[in-house]
Design a protein around this motif. Structure first.
Motif: not given
Ligand SMILES: *Cc1c(COP(=O)(O)O)cnc(C)c1O
Length: 219
Positions: A77-84, A105-108, A142-145
């Motif tokens: 609900p709130f995470i700004h960016l998941i790096h993993s 949800i923005p991710t790397l 999902i967005r891969i940023s």
């Protein structure tokens, strides 16, 4: 080095500073927050959940550690960016929880660049296989940023530089092959306390710094 100096050095390079607050208390985090810092990173979901209620809600929280699929629901609900993001099963879960939370949800993509076995992440030679599966499934939430990586823990600056350059190549490859028309595929998250200067020189635009800001960690 004091916080303001680190912060200036990083913003002069045009990079974003993620202050890694794992093992540190909400009071310690608050002190850095009061100096203007807004991006903070944690590597464990439970620890993050224990802290957020005691801290201002304009903090942008980054999940930088290995993420178990069954924990995604807490942070979605709130995470700004998941790096993993490093496997399809996790993408599936992030997408599911993104749908429930009605947010993309923005991710790397976490890429394995170090020689050490213990580091998580996608092997470089498995990236295309991952991307093909990922695109087939059309995950709407999902967005891969961009990409994230961690260099080998070594004093050898040459080794670190080489690994960071490999991550830059991976980023360019992904950009050209899968994200060429995507203005939001822009993040290169690499560089920690011991190697962030090399990282900024190599082209990092997001560094994750813990001990240099908060002091040594006591586990
Ligand atoms: C702990 C951690 C950092 C920060 O490490 P420092 O050496 O304290 O700067 C950065 N990235 C990840 C993924 C971490 O777990």
């Amino acid at each position: 080095m004091i916080f303001q100096e680190i912060k200036e050095r990083i913003s002069d390079s045009g990079a974003t500073l993620v202050a890694v607050s794992k093992t540190h208390s909400p009071e310690e985090i608050r002190k850095i927050y009061d100096l203007g810092q807004r991006h903070f990173g944690e590597n464990k979901v439970q620890e993050l959940m224990d802290k957020i209620d005691d801290l201002p809600d304009d903090i942008k929280w980054h999940m930088i550690g290995h993420l178990q699929s069954n924990k995604v629901k807490y942070i979605a609900p709130f995470i700004h960016l998941i790096h993993s993001l490093d496997r399809i099963s996790l993408a599936k879960e992030i997408n599911k929880e993104g749908r429930k939370s009605e947010r993309i949800i923005p991710t790397l993509l976490q890429i394995k660049i170090a020689k050490e076995d213990s580091k998580f992440g996608l092997d470089i030679d498995k990236i295309d296989a991952f991307m093909e599966k990922y695109l087939e499934r059309k995950y709407e939430f999902i967005r891969i940023s961009g990409v994230m990586g961690m260099a080998t823990f070594t004093e050898d600056q040459g080794v670190i530089k080489k690994e960071f350059e490999n991550l830059e190549s991976v980023f360019s490859h992904l950009k050209e092959k899968y994200f060429v028309n995507d203005p939001e595929f822009i993040i290169k998250s690499y560089g920690m306390s011991s190697d962030y200067v090399i990282a900024l020189e190599t082209g990092s635009n997001m560094v994750r710094i813990g001990s240099l800001i908060f002091g040594e960690r006591n586990y």
